[in-house]
Design an enzyme around this catalytic site. Structure first.
Site, PDB file in Angstrom:
ATOM      1  N   ARG A  15      17.546 -10.881  -9.369  1.00  0.00           N
ATOM      2  CA  ARG A  15      17.984 -10.075  -8.231  1.00  0.00           C
ATOM      3  C   ARG A  15      18.787 -10.894  -7.220  1.00  0.00           C
ATOM      4  O   ARG A  15      18.657 -10.739  -6.011  1.00  0.00           O
ATOM      5  CB  ARG A  15      16.783  -9.406  -7.552  1.00  0.00           C
ATOM      6  CG  ARG A  15      16.203  -8.274  -8.391  1.00  0.00           C
ATOM      7  CD  ARG A  15      15.040  -7.619  -7.690  1.00  0.00           C
ATOM      8  NE  ARG A  15      13.967  -8.583  -7.486  1.00  0.00           N
ATOM      9  CZ  ARG A  15      13.003  -8.490  -6.575  1.00  0.00           C
ATOM     10  NH1 ARG A  15      12.992  -7.459  -5.768  1.00  0.00           N
ATOM     11  NH2 ARG A  15      12.069  -9.392  -6.472  1.00  0.00           N
ATOM     12  N   LYS A  18      20.925  -8.759  -4.793  1.00  0.00           N
ATOM     13  CA  LYS A  18      20.107  -8.091  -3.779  1.00  0.00           C
ATOM     14  C   LYS A  18      19.824  -9.063  -2.631  1.00  0.00           C
ATOM     15  O   LYS A  18      20.032  -8.755  -1.462  1.00  0.00           O
ATOM     16  CB  LYS A  18      18.792  -7.652  -4.409  1.00  0.00           C
ATOM     17  CG  LYS A  18      17.764  -7.176  -3.405  1.00  0.00           C
ATOM     18  CD  LYS A  18      16.350  -7.358  -3.938  1.00  0.00           C
ATOM     19  CE  LYS A  18      15.337  -7.017  -2.893  1.00  0.00           C
ATOM     20  NZ  LYS A  18      15.279  -5.591  -2.587  1.00  0.00           N
ATOM     21  N   GLY A 446      -0.613  12.133   2.607  1.00  0.00           N
ATOM     22  CA  GLY A 446      -1.460  11.197   1.864  1.00  0.00           C
ATOM     23  C   GLY A 446      -1.452   9.781   2.367  1.00  0.00           C
ATOM     24  O   GLY A 446      -2.471   9.242   2.763  1.00  0.00           O
ATOM     25  N   GLU A 619      13.854  16.685 -10.277  1.00  0.00           N
ATOM     26  CA  GLU A 619      14.856  15.743 -10.796  1.00  0.00           C
ATOM     27  C   GLU A 619      14.751  15.568 -12.307  1.00  0.00           C
ATOM     28  O   GLU A 619      15.650  15.020 -12.932  1.00  0.00           O
ATOM     29  CB  GLU A 619      14.770  14.398 -10.076  1.00  0.00           C
ATOM     30  CG  GLU A 619      13.524  13.621 -10.393  1.00  0.00           C
ATOM     31  CD  GLU A 619      13.406  12.347  -9.570  1.00  0.00           C
ATOM     32  OE1 GLU A 619      13.551  12.433  -8.342  1.00  0.00           O
ATOM     33  OE2 GLU A 619      13.162  11.298 -10.159  1.00  0.00           O
ATOM     34  N   HIS A 655       2.595  18.464  -3.786  1.00  0.00           N
ATOM     35  CA  HIS A 655       3.603  18.099  -2.794  1.00  0.00           C
ATOM     36  C   HIS A 655       4.911  17.758  -3.485  1.00  0.00           C
ATOM     37  O   HIS A 655       4.919  17.139  -4.536  1.00  0.00           O
ATOM     38  CB  HIS A 655       3.130  16.891  -1.976  1.00  0.00           C
ATOM     39  CG  HIS A 655       4.239  16.242  -1.211  1.00  0.00           C
ATOM     40  ND1 HIS A 655       4.804  16.826  -0.105  1.00  0.00           N
ATOM     41  CD2 HIS A 655       4.924  15.091  -1.426  1.00  0.00           C
ATOM     42  CE1 HIS A 655       5.784  16.054   0.333  1.00  0.00           C
ATOM     43  NE2 HIS A 655       5.878  15.003  -0.457  1.00  0.00           N
ATOM     44  N   HIS A 708      11.402  10.094   7.607  1.00  0.00           N
ATOM     45  CA  HIS A 708      12.306   9.001   7.236  1.00  0.00           C
ATOM     46  C   HIS A 708      12.877   8.281   8.444  1.00  0.00           C
ATOM     47  O   HIS A 708      13.545   7.270   8.310  1.00  0.00           O
ATOM     48  CB  HIS A 708      13.459   9.543   6.374  1.00  0.00           C
ATOM     49  CG  HIS A 708      12.970  10.146   5.108  1.00  0.00           C
ATOM     50  ND1 HIS A 708      12.794  11.497   4.962  1.00  0.00           N
ATOM     51  CD2 HIS A 708      12.567   9.586   3.953  1.00  0.00           C
ATOM     52  CE1 HIS A 708      12.314  11.742   3.754  1.00  0.00           C
ATOM     53  NE2 HIS A 708      12.171  10.602   3.126  1.00  0.00           N
ATOM     54  N   CYS A 740       6.522  14.236   4.450  1.00  0.00           N
ATOM     55  CA  CYS A 740       6.168  13.391   3.305  1.00  0.00           C
ATOM     56  C   CYS A 740       5.151  12.352   3.764  1.00  0.00           C
ATOM     57  O   CYS A 740       4.678  12.403   4.905  1.00  0.00           O
ATOM     58  CB  CYS A 740       7.449  12.729   2.764  1.00  0.00           C
ATOM     59  SG  CYS A 740       7.236  11.970   1.135  1.00  0.00           S
TER      60      CYS A 740
END
Ligand code: GLN
Ligand code: ZN
Length: 774
Positions: A15, A18, A446, A619, A655, A708, A740
């Site tokens: 990586r 990254k 959760g 998805e 969910h 978010h 979420c």
């Protein structure tokens, strides 16, 4: 017969990219350092493919963030709001590029990032190009040409890879009404021609155009656009060898269109759709070469070289060796870099490792296939062939894979296993009595904040610096704090907080037989974000309960109801590398049975509400609409198998994160979860419309704030959203919760936001009782 690679992973096997990008963003390294790191990755990849003997080595498959964004920058599809970034002192094209990808907040500028979405049905995310009615294109970034030169300096003449013009337009979005983005083709094409001209002048012979849409459902205008594009290119560059690549699906109804394109070679994905080969060979015009996508670019299994060779031979017979190219099915972007790095038998047993091939190994498989068509074979090819035969044979019988108990149980599933004892109408009243919740019950999804401390404990535990007792003790204190705090702010349905979980799939995979894990099996998810998907290699069995101890511990601390928390079978399947020796549906069913056992164990242990998360359900939809029904049938059935083992009194929640529900709402309803919580706040409750129109019968918790963002929402905006929800969903069906899980948030903002949320719920209840009095 030639070999080629459609694209190689660009993150670096450790990586490196990254790390370099993140350091550059943090201002810790210079632009030059970043460019150097990038050059090293490119050089390494090119050299590796050269050493393996690949004939056509790709360039421009590298990207600092995303290859679709690269294309947008190349053709100057730069939304106006970013133009100012270049005027800031010291900023370069690279900073502009990162601003588009990540947003820009510096000095007086505050610009949001461009939208990101999933790349077809993979877990890779690309940046969505923005299109406007009178948009003009021009050559802006010279990356494609620069990278060709960069490789040429190293003595490697590459095959540049471009996102094809039609796919580039289709991947984007119109940002104004009254036009279709495909209409921009005429203005876009000259930029592509400009690039091709430069490439040809520099000595490029092959150019690859990725047109994955050619294998999807296409409108008449889109088909015409493909025709126009490649006819125009042919007209201007009759000598350039153009390879058009399709992948992830079969050509199907577009087969004739694809074969008629005036191009030099057509790449087809024979892993996803082997059936298309016969027809392609039969109808391919004489001047067209066929690139056989034989080595799986989406999965990590060793290639069955013998079977692949048989396919090559078949093709060779019909079109002759000179018109065949051998390749992976798609770019290797979707698999980890190098299996040789996996030397920890504790996480990846030698037996399992023997079945796998990552990008580097796949490159070698491609050249081995070419070599196998020769009369005399290289010694290394003979060894690879033996290896492949052993792996193929041993996967058929290995005890570590095949578990007859699991197979028989999955086969014996009857309709009764997919049905709750009674319909929701009846369950509803029983559950209400059992749970005694107020109107508009409040809950969370959760997870609670995974603080630095929690993550440090896990790291220490994994390193052996913390014993399991010490580690669990620490997690218990965190859980207890969280329970106390939820009681204090007066939430109705509590959760234990998921502190013991690193990841919602990995946690379960580690506790199930049939899963393996890698140390360096990173795959790019988006930008510098990488994921390490678990590998499902065998029949899945749950040796013992996975979450019961944590849930019962949390429940023992409080008189309020604590919700059990599980990941659903479709999501576990979707976010793992899956077996290729049986249909996905079968694997999913096995996972479903393991989750079902956990659900019933939780119920036995006194847990009254159990949530089974399925954020990946949507998805998983196939790319072709014609295949949707089949997928939805087994996916929904898997969820139902996992959820249906309990009594009527036990309430099942599910969910899902951001999802368009309109076209699948009847299937969402068919999941028959007693309560579904969904992400809703960013769309201002618009996502609820599907539920309203459908008269969705069960209970719903539309998220009332976006998790978010660190921004703390106030009670008023949440009440306003709830009023909107109430206008379309009967109020006795409504729950109140965030969008979420909260694991990426800090405690401070979480506390403030949830306190406001509970208070919003109380306001709603007060209004309700006033109405009752009147
Ligand atoms: N229960 C999970 C959590 O709260 C759900 C995460 C998700 O939907 N992706 O973190
Ligand atoms: Zn979610």
């Amino acid at each position: 017969m030639q070999t080629h690679i459609l694209g190689y992973p660009r993150i670096g096997s450790h990586r490196e990219l990254k790390k370099a990008c993140e350091q550059y963003w943090a201002g810790k390294i210079s632009k030059n350092d970043l460019l150097k790191a990038a050059h090293e990755v490119k050089k390494h990849n090119w050299q590796l493919q050269k050493d393996a003997g690949i004939d056509l080595i790709p360039s421009n498959d590298f990207s600092f963030y995303d290859h679709v964004l690269d294309m947008a920058l190349t053709v100057n599809a730069i939304p106006k709001r970013y133009h100012e970034v270049l005027f800031e002192k010291g900023n370069t094209e690279l900073d502009l590029y990162f601003a588009m990808a990540r947003g820009y907040q510096k000095d007086t500028l505050d610009i949001t990032a461009m939208e990101m979405t999933k790349w077809f049905d993979t877990n890779y995310h690309y940046i969505v190009p923005e299109f406007y009615p009178n948009q003009e294109f021009k050559l802006f970034s010279t990356k494609i040409v620069d990278e060709f030169k960069e490789a040429k300096h190293l003595g490697i003449s590459t095959k540049p890879v471009l996102v094809g013009p039609v796919s580039f337009l289709l991947l984007g979005k119109e940002k104004a009404s009254g036009f279709h983005r495909v209409a921009l083709l005429e203005k876009l094409l000259p930029v592509y021609l400009d690039i091709l001209g430069q490439l040809e002048e520099l000595g490029a012979t092959w150019v690859q155009f990725d047109e994955p849409f050619l294998a999807l459902d296409l409108s008449a205008a889109e088909k015409m656009a493909l025709n126009n594009t490649y006819s125009t290119i042919k007209k201007h560059f009759p000598k350039l060898k153009i390879l058009v690549a399709t992948y992830f699906e079969g050509l199907k109804d577009n087969l004739k269109l694809a074969l008629k394109l005036p191009i030099c070679a057509l790449h087809i994905d024979l892993v996803h759709n082997p059936e298309q080969l016969t027809e392609v060979l039969e109808h391919a015009p004489e001047e067209l070469s066929i690139s056989l996508g034989l080595v799986d670019g989406r999965n990590i299994w060793k290639n069955d070289l013998e079977s692949s060779l048989a396919i090559i031979k078949k093709a060779e017979k019909i079109v002759g060796p000179d018109r065949i190219l051998i390749a992976p099915s798609c770019s290797l972007l979707h698999v980890p870099c190098d299996l040789d790095l996996e030397n920890d038998v504790k996480s990846l047993a030698a037996e399992v490792k023997g079945w796998l091939a990552f990008a580097k190994q796949k490159v070698r498989e491609v050249t081995a296939l070419q070599d196998l068509t020769n009369e005399t074979l290289q010694a290394t090819t003979i060894a690879l062939l033996e290896d492949s035969k052993t792996a193929t044979a041993s996967r058929k019988t290995a005890k570590t894979i095949h578990n007859s108990k699991v197979k028989e149980r999955a086969k014996a599933i009857a309709t009764s296993h997919t049905q709750r004892k009674n319909a929701f109408e009846i369950r509803k009243d029983i559950q209400r009595k059992n749970l005694g919740l107020p109107a508009y019950p409040t809950t969370t999804i959760g997870s609670f904040p995974q603080t630095k401390e929690v993550r440090a404990w896990r790291a220490q535990f994994k390193k052996g610096d913390l014993s399991i007792t010490e580690y669990e003790r620490l997690l218990q204190t965190e859980t207890e704090k969280t329970i106390r705090w939820q009681e204090e702010i007066d939430l109705d349905v509590l959760v234990h907080g998921e502190f013991e979980r690193n990841d919602m799939v990995e946690y379960f995979g580690e506790r199930l037989n049939g899963f393996a894990f890698t140390k360096f099996g990173w795959v790019q998810s988006y930008g510098s974000r990488c994921v390490k998907p678990p590998i499902i290699y065998g029949d899945i069995e749950r040796p013992e309960a996975m979450t019961v101890a944590w849930s019962t511990y949390a429940q023992s601390l409080t008189h309020k109801v604590v919700k059990g928390m599980l990941t659903g079978p479709v999501t576990i399947l979707q976010w793992s590398f899956v077996r290729n020796d049986q249909p996905r549906a079968v694997t999913c069913k096995q996972i479903a049975l393991a989750i079902r056992d956990e659900v019933t164990d939780l119920e036995k242990a006194g847990i009254k509400i159990i949530q089974i998360d399925e954020p990946a359900l949507r998805e998983g939809l196939p790319l072709r609409k014609a295949d949707w029904e089949h997928y939805l049938e087994w996916a929904i059935s898997a969820f139902r198998i996992s959820a249906s083992g309990v009594n009527d009194a036990t309430q099942i929640h599910t969910h899902m994160c951001y999802s368009e529900f309109n076209d699948i709402i009847q299937h969402i309803a068919a999941m028959d979860a007693d309560v579904i919580t969904i992400e809703c706040s960013r769309s201002q409750m618009e996502l609820l419309d599907a539920f309203a129109k459908f008269n969705y019968p069960n209970e719903i918790g539309p998220g009332v704030y976006d998790i978010h963002s660190p921004r703390v929402p106030n009670k008023k905006e949440m009440v306003a959203l709830l009023e909107k929800a109430k206008a379309v969903i009967p109020e006795d069906q409504l729950w109140i919760n965030p969008d979420c899980g909260l694991k990426t948030r800090h405690w401070e903002e979480t506390k403030a936001a949830l306190t406001e949320m509970v208070s919003a719920a109380k306001n709603m209840r007060a209004a309700l009782s006033k109405k009752a009095v009147i």
